[in-house]
Design an enzyme around this catalytic site. Structure first.
Site: not given
Length: 631
Positions: A310-312, A507
């Site tokens: 994941f990107d944050k 994502v």
């Protein structure tokens, strides 16, 4: 003549059914054998005619199709004067094709229902203020359209007058109303539930976001998965094998009826249709709920993903951060704010938007030169001023002086989970800003759902500082959390995971993370309806909601399992029929064809179960509240 026969295939089927019923009554009730044979023979000739035409066209392209097998079987039955079986087999084949066509049409209903959401006419507001209703094809860019309560928005554009609550379920899959007012973006296919708005047209028809969604879903439904390609290759050799086997058995046994029966029993009809119906139905279900699965090939890959990265910002968090701390160090506050506003005004980063919302409109400064330092910030030049705006790493790179008090404050902000934005002018620190973002609603529950569905590892890779990333990871069931990552660092890390044999999905927001989306086995964009997201990823979550991610992953697993079930059903039926021919005396051509057609309907109905798929797995409150990260 061929065109007329194919066009009348359904009518021929009905007529043949009537002839068969009358023929059987003549034989078994009135005991008139001659009339029965004439009626059944006529039914056979009529019913086999469209099958013969389809078989002929298959042979022209050097393909031995199911139509060829059935044509040979029916003609053989006619030659040995088995009119009853010839008529019933050909009728059942046409009936199966008819039912297959009707049920397959239903599997595309999700996309067809979307298409009906776009109105064919629009109300244009002319320069003199008068309105005129025109065909949607006559609407041009920059036209002003009037949309009232209950009307469907016909174009993509922005609101120039009025306000209203819009249902954007056709775009996002989320039926919750969204309030729209001046300058807000609106999309074709959405519905004004309350209010009246005027829209300035930006794109029309196929160029709208809604048009692109429909096009992508239709292309995905028409594409072939790896399983379908395998079945195509299998059928290419299997069907001629059945024909050859029937010929050999006929020659060795001199039993033409047995050879013909083998042709019918060996038909792989359910095998050919089973996988496509699973794909079409599953992809349609996703589109209905705001999840775009871009092609059949990625479904199997997504179902096997064991690591999700994941990107944050904008992915695990809302992407709507706010300024929690701000300190202007320099004396000329107005000049400093003008520089800050002018640089951030040109950025679409969520942190820039948070700063602009906090400081409000300021005087615009024109810069002589602007350099974007990827993943770190911006350096702008204005006369003898060198303005450095970005993170702590960028300040270090340009030798910006930070005294002990300011450094201590920065560390405290990082420890509290805030993202840091600093600005320096000519190497003197002038601004310190701390920005906070909120976790997405129910993100923890949905990450646990992914674990429950078989994902083994959840990872955060963020460009933000490590302290902020750690604070987010502590609240979620995250396995690894890494901060300070540039876009190329993320892509390299994903490649490293793949080299270790992991199936990786990434994502992100579809804008800043294109390298990672492209590198991962599956690229997933929290789209928010952006064109970039649609273009760069394998899966687009139009509502940008975390529950859509667990839903999409669960859906692909269901589609993959459904394909396997249909393959097993199809091959199992063929095997049982052929074994029955050897070990059971009651097996004949008619029963074999009937079982085949029933099996086709069974795999279609099994595939259509995906239309009702919902991700309803319940996680108990203890799991959600007590599952902790393991970094």
């Amino acid at each position: 003549m061929q065109r007329f026969i194919m066009k009348s295939k359904d009518y021929i089927m009905v007529l043949c059914g009537i002839l068969i019923v009358v023929g059987l009554i003549a034989e078994f009730v009135f005991k008139v054998q001659l009339i029965s044979e004439i009626l059944l023979g006529l039914a056979s000739i009529l019913a086999v005619s469209p099958i013969l035409i389809q078989g002929y066209h298959s042979l022209r392209v050097k393909v031995i199709s199911i139509d060829v097998l059935v044509s040979v079987a029916v003609l053989g039955a006619l030659l040995i004067r088995n009119f009853e079986e010839a008529a019933i087999v050909s009728f059942l084949f046409l009936l199966g094709a008819f039912l297959e066509k009707r049920t397959l049409k239903k599997t595309r209903s999700a996309v067809q229902s979307l298409v009906t959401l776009v109105p064919e006419r629009a109300v244009v507001v002319r320069d003199d203020g008068k309105t005129e209703t025109v065909d949607i094809d006559d609407v041009s860019t920059n036209d002003i359209l009037l949309v009232k309560t209950g009307d469907k928005v016909p174009v993509d554009g922005h609101v120039v007058y009025g306000s209203g609550a819009l249902n954007e379920a056709s775009i996002t899959g989320e039926s919750k109303w969204v309030q729209k007012s001046l300058n807000d973006k609106v999309y074709a296919g959405t519905i004004v539930e309350n209010g009246t708005i005027r829209i300035q047209t930006e794109t029309v028809g196929e160029d709208t976001l809604f048009g692109k969604i429909i096009e992508l879903v239709e292309e995905a439904q028409d594409s072939k998965s790896a399983a379908e390609k395998f079945i195509d290759r299998f059928s290419k050799y299997y069907t001629p094998f059945v024909l050859l086997l029937a010929v050999i058995v006929g020659i060795l046994t001199r039993d033409v009826a047995l050879a013909i029966t083998i042709l019918v029993l060996g038909c792989p009809g359910a095998l050919v249709i089973g996988v496509p119906v699973s794909n079409v139905t599953g992809i349609g279900n996703g589109a209905k709920h705001g999840v775009l699965l871009k092609g059949s090939e990625m479904i199997n890959d997504f179902s096997k993903v064991d690591t999700i990265v994941f990107d944050k910002t904008g992915t695990l968090t809302e992407g709507n951060p706010t300024v929690a701390y701000k300190k202007i160090i320099g004396e000329n506050k107005q000049s400093i704010l003008s520089y800050l506003y002018s640089i951030e005004h040109e950025s679409n980063h969520p942190l820039a938007k948070a700063i602009l919302n906090d400081i409000g409109s300021q005087k615009i400064v024109r810069f002589d030169k602007v350099d974007v330092i990827k993943g770190k910030g911006i350096v702008a030049y204005s006369g003898d001023k060198k303005i450095i705006l970005g993170n702590l790493s960028l300040m270090h790179n340009y030798d910006v002086e930070i005294n002990n008090n300011n450094r201590e404050k920065i560390n405290k902000l990082i420890e509290s989970g805030q993202s840091i934005v600093l600005m320096a002018i000519n190497k003197e620190l002038e601004v310190m800003i701390g920005i906070q973002d909120q976790l997405r609603h129910d993100v923890k529950r949905n990450l646990l759902q992914l674990k429950h569905q078989g994902v083994k590892k959840l990872i955060i890779l963020s460009g933000d500082n490590q302290g902020t990333v750690d604070r987010v990871a502590e609240q979620l069931p995250i396995d690894i959390a890494l901060g300070g990552m540039l876009p190329e660092d993320k892509a390299e890390y994903i490649k490293m995971l793949q080299d270790k044999g992991e199936k990786v999905a990434f994502v992100g927001d579809g804008i800043n993370d294109s390298p990672s989306l492209a590198t991962a086995n599956i690229g997933i964009a929290m789209g928010g309806g952006t064109d970039v997201a649609i273009e760069t990823s394998d899966v687009v979550l139009m509502h940008s909601a975390m529950e859509q991610l667990s839903y999409a992953h669960g859906l692909t697993k269901k589609i993959s399992n459904n394909m396997k079930q249909n393959i097993i059903i199809a091959l199992g039926v063929v095997l049982v029929l052929l074994l029955s021919l050897i070990f059971a005396e009651w097996m004949n051509m008619t029963i074999g064809m009937l079982v085949h057609e029933v099996s086709i309907i069974v795999v279609i109905l099994n595939g259509m179960r995906l239309m009702r798929y919902r991700n309803n797995t319940k996680l108990d409150s203890y799991q959600v509240n007590n599952k902790q990260k393991a970094i």
